[in-house]
Design a protein around this motif. Sequence first.
Motif, PDB file in Angstrom:
ATOM      1  N   ASP A   1       2.446 -16.355  38.682  1.00  0.00           N
ATOM      2  CA  ASP A   1       1.395 -17.254  39.176  1.00  0.00           C
ATOM      3  C   ASP A   1       0.831 -16.883  40.541  1.00  0.00           C
ATOM      4  OD1 ASP A   1       3.560 -17.878  40.761  1.00  0.00           O
ATOM      5  OD2 ASP A   1       3.754 -19.948  40.080  1.00  0.00           O
ATOM      6  N   SER A   2       1.177 -15.697  41.064  1.00  0.00           N
ATOM      7  CA  SER A   2       0.671 -15.349  42.390  1.00  0.00           C
ATOM      8  C   SER A   2       0.875 -13.860  42.663  1.00  0.00           C
ATOM      9  CB  SER A   2       1.375 -16.170  43.478  1.00  0.00           C
ATOM     10  OG  SER A   2       2.755 -15.840  43.529  1.00  0.00           O
ATOM     11  N   LEU A   3       0.266 -13.407  43.767  1.00  0.00           N
ATOM     12  CA  LEU A   3       0.483 -12.068  44.284  1.00  0.00           C
ATOM     13  C   LEU A   3       1.261 -12.157  45.588  1.00  0.00           C
ATOM     14  CD1 LEU A   3      -3.051 -10.436  43.806  1.00  0.00           C
ATOM     15  CD2 LEU A   3      -1.044 -10.177  42.338  1.00  0.00           C
ATOM     16  N   MET A   4       2.257 -11.275  45.742  1.00  0.00           N
ATOM     17  CA  MET A   4       3.081 -11.272  46.938  1.00  0.00           C
ATOM     18  C   MET A   4       2.889  -9.942  47.670  1.00  0.00           C
ATOM     19  SD  MET A   4       7.234 -11.562  47.227  1.00  0.00           S
ATOM     20  CE  MET A   4       7.200 -13.089  46.266  1.00  0.00           C
ATOM     21  N   LEU A   5       2.355  -9.993  48.888  1.00  0.00           N
ATOM     22  CA  LEU A   5       2.127  -8.783  49.669  1.00  0.00           C
ATOM     23  C   LEU A   5       3.458  -8.188  50.100  1.00  0.00           C
ATOM     24  CD1 LEU A   5       0.208  -6.837  51.128  1.00  0.00           C
ATOM     25  CD2 LEU A   5       0.185  -8.461  53.055  1.00  0.00           C
ATOM     26  N   ILE A   6       3.658  -6.888  49.781  1.00  0.00           N
ATOM     27  CA  ILE A   6       4.940  -6.266  50.109  1.00  0.00           C
ATOM     28  C   ILE A   6       4.804  -4.988  50.934  1.00  0.00           C
ATOM     29  CG2 ILE A   6       6.312  -7.260  48.247  1.00  0.00           C
ATOM     30  CD1 ILE A   6       5.770  -4.802  46.576  1.00  0.00           C
ATOM     31  N   ARG A   7       3.713  -4.257  50.785  1.00  0.00           N
ATOM     32  CA  ARG A   7       3.541  -3.010  51.528  1.00  0.00           C
ATOM     33  C   ARG A   7       2.058  -2.720  51.722  1.00  0.00           C
ATOM     34  NH1 ARG A   7       7.933   0.766  52.431  1.00  0.00           N
ATOM     35  NH2 ARG A   7       9.807  -0.522  52.270  1.00  0.00           N
ATOM     36  N   GLN A   8       1.779  -1.630  52.427  1.00  0.00           N
ATOM     37  CA  GLN A   8       0.415  -1.147  52.579  1.00  0.00           C
ATOM     38  C   GLN A   8       0.466   0.372  52.754  1.00  0.00           C
ATOM     39  OE1 GLN A   8      -1.778  -2.543  56.031  1.00  0.00           O
ATOM     40  NE2 GLN A   8      -3.737  -2.327  54.993  1.00  0.00           N
ATOM     41  N   ILE A   9      -0.492   1.068  52.136  1.00  0.00           N
ATOM     42  CA  ILE A   9      -0.629   2.501  52.355  1.00  0.00           C
ATOM     43  C   ILE A   9      -1.433   2.692  53.634  1.00  0.00           C
ATOM     44  CG2 ILE A   9      -1.390   4.699  51.395  1.00  0.00           C
ATOM     45  CD1 ILE A   9       0.635   3.351  49.617  1.00  0.00           C
ATOM     46  N   ASP A  10      -0.857   3.388  54.617  1.00  0.00           N
ATOM     47  CA  ASP A  10      -1.504   3.573  55.912  1.00  0.00           C
ATOM     48  C   ASP A  10      -2.195   4.931  55.946  1.00  0.00           C
ATOM     49  OD1 ASP A  10      -2.310   3.656  58.504  1.00  0.00           O
ATOM     50  OD2 ASP A  10      -0.302   3.709  59.387  1.00  0.00           O
ATOM     51  N   PHE A  11      -3.541   4.904  55.891  1.00  0.00           N
ATOM     52  CA  PHE A  11      -4.331   6.125  55.948  1.00  0.00           C
ATOM     53  C   PHE A  11      -4.730   6.486  57.380  1.00  0.00           C
ATOM     54  CE2 PHE A  11      -5.917   5.534  51.345  1.00  0.00           C
ATOM     55  CZ  PHE A  11      -4.913   6.355  50.858  1.00  0.00           C
ATOM     56  N   GLY A  12      -4.277   5.726  58.361  1.00  0.00           N
ATOM     57  CA  GLY A  12      -4.589   6.031  59.748  1.00  0.00           C
ATOM     58  C   GLY A  12      -6.089   6.041  59.987  1.00  0.00           C
ATOM     59  N   SER A  13      -6.582   7.095  60.636  1.00  0.00           N
ATOM     60  CA  SER A  13      -8.006   7.198  60.953  1.00  0.00           C
ATOM     61  C   SER A  13      -8.869   7.433  59.723  1.00  0.00           C
ATOM     62  CB  SER A  13      -8.233   8.345  61.943  1.00  0.00           C
ATOM     63  OG  SER A  13      -7.846   9.585  61.377  1.00  0.00           O
ATOM     64  N   LYS A  14      -8.237   7.731  58.589  1.00  0.00           N
ATOM     65  CA  LYS A  14      -8.970   7.954  57.340  1.00  0.00           C
ATOM     66  C   LYS A  14      -9.241   6.650  56.586  1.00  0.00           C
ATOM     67  CE  LYS A  14      -9.147  12.577  56.954  1.00  0.00           C
ATOM     68  NZ  LYS A  14     -10.351  13.372  56.629  1.00  0.00           N
ATOM     69  N   LYS A  15      -8.735   5.529  57.082  1.00  0.00           N
ATOM     70  CA  LYS A  15      -8.923   4.257  56.400  1.00  0.00           C
ATOM     71  C   LYS A  15     -10.397   3.870  56.389  1.00  0.00           C
ATOM     72  CE  LYS A  15      -7.494  -0.614  56.405  1.00  0.00           C
ATOM     73  NZ  LYS A  15      -8.860  -1.119  56.236  1.00  0.00           N
ATOM     74  N   ILE A  16     -10.868   3.419  55.247  1.00  0.00           N
ATOM     75  CA  ILE A  16     -12.261   3.020  55.109  1.00  0.00           C
ATOM     76  C   ILE A  16     -12.493   1.707  55.874  1.00  0.00           C
ATOM     77  CG2 ILE A  16     -12.062   1.586  53.030  1.00  0.00           C
ATOM     78  CD1 ILE A  16     -14.515   3.204  51.942  1.00  0.00           C
ATOM     79  N   PRO A  17     -13.665   1.505  56.482  1.00  0.00           N
ATOM     80  CA  PRO A  17     -13.908   0.288  57.268  1.00  0.00           C
ATOM     81  C   PRO A  17     -13.729  -0.991  56.451  1.00  0.00           C
ATOM     82  CG  PRO A  17     -15.602   1.924  57.718  1.00  0.00           C
ATOM     83  CD  PRO A  17     -14.794   2.447  56.573  1.00  0.00           C
TER      84      PRO A  17
END
Length: 338
Positions: free
Chosen positions: A205-221
Amino acid sequence: MSKFDFSDPELIPEGIKEWIQVKSNIQLSLPDSIIMGKVLQVEFSDSEIFLLESGMNASILVFGRDGTFKRRLFKSGNGPGEYAQIDFFLLRESSILIYDRSQQKFIDYQKKDFSSFEESKTMDYFMGGIGGFVGDGLFLVSDSEMQENLYKGYGFSNGDISQIDYSVENPGYIEAFLPQSISENGAEKWLVQSFSEKVFRITLDSLMLIRQIDFGSKKIPDEVASLSDAYELYEVIDQGAYYFAVHNLIWREDLVGFNFFNETIDNLNFGLIQNGKAYRFSIDSDLKELFLKPIAVRKGLFHTVLLPGEYDEEAIELLNLTEVDDEKPILVSYTIGQ
């Protein structure tokens, strides 16, 4: 929130064979009367393999876990129990639920022989999802628009397709959704949200935030989250050298692997994080095309189907096959790492 650091990956420019760890390969005993098109989706039950293929008319092919052909769901048309197309399908305990976007309907077929069915019309549009929850619960992604520049977004159903609870979302995150944005590792199911590159555990019944992929300076705005127009998105992409839209995420104790786009949607790459190091692979050879673009992540493994004419002696050697019927497809399950 913990992150997977992919801010400065090392480019691996050459061979890929030593990185591919094949866990199993199954030659599929496809009848000569069936010409298999491109395989778009693969799912597993305890005893069977289900493949959605896009031949002249879409169908779902069912095999035993040893590759023995069992049956085919092929009911193309516009009448009751028929589909014009299969955009995706979801496995349930005793049935298989297909979605036909062009006719805005779900059809729930009995899994054992597809002879009986139940149709459900829907006003909403869907892009993908996954089943396999307790009580035949479903997770769905909808790009149906709401007011105030929001989409219906992420939907949760306890099994009744007419009763879906939505968690509304910004249009950019939904427009960038891919079927491979959802991965499955046995009991756990994950969604990687394109552009934010956040990894969520999908529950009933939900989404649970657990991680994130860190692209550093390559992350899209972050501004792309609010964009629903493709031309506006391309304008943002053209302004920088970004990594974006992680999909086919595999997450094991010893490694993390995934596909992502590098600067443009025409430049698909593969990323790997292992032993604290990040690696990037361009997809620039026939072997990389076969193994660095998996169809799906299920059971904690990458899966791809090699069609007749696609695999050569190099691929056969990698699979360690001694006897091969080169007129039959091969289902390969594997990881990538050292």
